[in-house]
Scaffold this motif. Structure first.
Motif, short mmCIF file in Angstrom:
data_model
loop_
_atom_site.label_atom_id
_atom_site.label_comp_id
_atom_site.label_asym_id
_atom_site.label_seq_id
_atom_site.Cartn_x
_atom_site.Cartn_y
_atom_site.Cartn_z
N CYS B 32 0.84 -1.21 0.00
CA CYS B 32 0.00 0.00 0.00
C CYS B 32 0.87 1.25 0.00
O CYS B 32 1.80 1.39 0.80
CB CYS B 32 -0.91 0.02 1.22
SG CYS B 32 -1.76 1.58 1.46
N GLN B 34 -0.29 4.31 0.43
CA GLN B 34 -1.00 5.39 1.14
C GLN B 34 -1.37 6.53 0.18
O GLN B 34 -1.28 7.71 0.53
CB GLN B 34 -0.13 5.92 2.30
CG GLN B 34 -0.01 4.93 3.44
CD GLN B 34 -1.34 4.69 4.16
OE1 GLN B 34 -1.89 5.58 4.77
NE2 GLN B 34 -1.88 3.49 4.04
N ALA B 53 -7.49 3.19 3.77
CA ALA B 53 -6.03 3.30 3.65
C ALA B 53 -5.37 3.17 5.02
O ALA B 53 -4.33 2.52 5.18
CB ALA B 53 -5.65 4.64 3.01
N MET B 56 -5.31 -0.38 6.07
CA MET B 56 -4.27 -1.13 5.34
C MET B 56 -2.89 -0.86 5.95
O MET B 56 -2.05 -1.75 6.05
CB MET B 56 -4.25 -0.75 3.85
CG MET B 56 -5.48 -1.13 3.07
SD MET B 56 -6.02 -2.83 3.32
CE MET B 56 -7.52 -2.57 4.27
N CYS B 86 -7.72 0.77 -6.53
CA CYS B 86 -6.37 0.63 -6.02
C CYS B 86 -5.43 0.09 -7.10
O CYS B 86 -5.59 -1.02 -7.58
CB CYS B 86 -6.34 -0.30 -4.81
SG CYS B 86 -4.66 -0.61 -4.23
N PRO B 92 -8.42 -3.57 -0.50
CA PRO B 92 -8.80 -3.25 0.89
C PRO B 92 -10.05 -3.99 1.36
O PRO B 92 -10.07 -4.50 2.49
CB PRO B 92 -9.04 -1.74 0.84
CG PRO B 92 -8.21 -1.26 -0.30
CD PRO B 92 -8.23 -2.35 -1.31
#
Ligand code: SF4
Ligand code: SF4
Lengths: 281, 169
Positions: B32, B34, B53, B56, B86, B92
């Motif tokens: 991830c 971010q 986010a 995650m 994503c 997610p």
């Protein structure tokens, strides 16, 4: 297909598809596709879904789902089994204990794919006996649009449901909440908040003077239908009356069936205004 | 609690999560970025401070215990917008499903409504029993009144075996 709690939808589907030469077989052994169990135990979900696939495969049948949730659940299970031979092996070993086997994976289609991709707009148009002269708001629901690999249409600007509506005389129009989620899963946590979000959509439908909301999923349908009275109370609008119907019901009427044939009298939303409009046209 | 104990506790959850990933292919919270794209698209984030986010990031850091003890992960409506947007294929929504699995294993289901739903599926293999339906004019209707065959449920024995098999794979 299988027997359901959504009598109206079930009646309509059983009437409409034979008109286009599609035979539907009830499988008594079908159960829930397992989707709710995914939240608590993905393995149990996978076993549930795989068994449904196996029941169809042993009968050499493909599956048509009337529900967006089942559509994604069964297709996801198919993918897991396809991509992971070890899991496929384990599942098959387990299924044999109850006398089943997954020798091949049946195809899993949603009602909207059967109508649009397999039957096609032209054949539908050719069978229309009565045009439905109303203006309808469309609702797709999430699980037939995402994830992308299983999307029945463009996830950001789907048009199939509108085209299917137009084919039987229904006018459609875009509105900001068209692709909103029905918020079903939030019901278990905060029903009031979920209703408030649905209220936004219903308000928009009233403001834009739609005659009804058209759905293709029993879970979405239920959220806007059965909860409509609670939503009306929240909106402080006791006169809120939006007919919520399945596309297949309207298609049935266009094909010449009576409103009762397609279970319109079984809808729990107030469909009176819609009925009079349809019979006028 | 001492830090070492905290870490051991988290290790237990991390190991469980790893096991579940066998079934959920292709998820990876560790990559991830971010970028918050998932947050921008998230249905739940519009009405709660819920942020996929952030969840995650916690998972990537191995900080799972507070996530599965809390109610936040149950607010996601599984609209799957985050999965679609994503670019790192974190998925997610799927990670959240696995966190819910852990939450169920180590804690209780978050509400009575969730409990009812899951109990029903486990007990009769379906979300609800055959009920009289009420039409919009409030007239009760039964399946046989309208020419539909009665609902059949999976025999209890078969259902038990299925759930048992679920434990074993
Ligand atoms: S999960 Fe994906 S979309 Fe969300 S912040 Fe991470 S990389 Fe971005
Ligand atoms: S699936 Fe859940 S986390 Fe993802 S966008 Fe929808 S509500 Fe948000």
């Amino acid at each position: 297909m299988t027997a359901t709690q959504q009598y109206a939808y079930e009646l309509a589907v059983k009437r409409v598809f034979p008109v286009f030469g599609i035979e539907l077989v009830d499988i008594d052994e079908f159960s829930c596709c397992g989707e709710p169990l995914r939240n608590v135990n993905v393995k149990k979900w996978l076993v549930f879904a795989s068994r449904i696939l196996a029941e169809a495969s042993t009968r050499d049948l493909d599956i048509v789902t009337t529900c967006n949730g089942c559509y994604l659940s069964l297709n996801e299970a198919r993918r897991v089994l396809q991509e992971n031979s070890q899991i496929m092996y384990k599942i098959n070993q387990a299924l044999r204990k109850i006398g089943l086997e997954l020798s091949s994976l049946p195809r899993v289609k949603h009602v909207i794919q059967l109508l649009y991709d397999d039957i096609g707009i032209e054949r539908i148009k050719g069978k229309v006996k009565r045009e439905i002269k109303i203006k309808a708001a469309t609702h797709y629901g999430c699980h037939i649009l995402r994830p992308r690999e299983f999307a029945v249409d463009n996830p950001y600007n789907p048009t199939k449901l509108e085209e299917l509506c137009n084919a039987i005389g229904i006018k459609t129009e875009d509105y900001p909440e068209r692709l909103d989620c029905c918020m079903l899963m939030l019901d278990h946590m905060d029903l009031k908040k979920a209703n408030l979000i649905r209220a936004k959509k219903l308000k928009s439908i009233i403001e834009r003077k739609f005659d009804c909301l058209v759905t293709v999923c029993p879970l979405c349908q239920n959220e806007y239908e059965t909860r409509q009275r609670a939503i009306a109370r929240l909106m402080k609008n006791p006169k809120l009356r939006i007919p919520v119907v399945y596309y297949v019901q309207l298609l049935g009427i266009a094909l010449g069936f009576s409103p009762e044939d397609v279970g319109l009298h079984l809808n729990t939303s107030p469909i009176g205004s819609l009925l009079s409009k349809i019979t006028e046209s | 609690m001492a830090l070492a104990q905290e870490i051991i506790k988290e290790d237990k959850y991390i190991a469980e999560l790893e096991k579940l990933r066998e079934i959920s292919l292709q998820i990876d919270p560790n990559v991830c970025l971010q970028c918050n794209k998932c947050v921008g698209s998230c249905t739940t984030a519009q009405v709660y401070t819920f942020r996929p986010a952030r969840i995650m990031r916690y998972v990537a850091l191995g900080m799972i215990s507070h996530l599965i003890a809390g109610k936040e992960i149950w607010l996601c409506v599984q609209c799957l917008r985050c999965v679609d947007l994503c670019k790192m294929n974190v998925k997610p929504a799927e990670v959240i499903i696995l966190l819910r699995n852990l939450a169920t294993k180590f804690h209780e289901l978050p509400t009575a409504s969730w409990k009812r739903l899951i109990e029903s599926v486990m007990k009769i293999g379906s979300m609800s029993e055959e009920v009289e339906q009420f039409a919009w004019k409030k007239t009760p209707v039964k399946r046989k009144d309208i020419g539909l065959a009665p609902l059949k449920f999976l025999p209890g024995e078969k259902l038990k075996m299925l759930l048992q098999i679920g434990e074993e794979i």
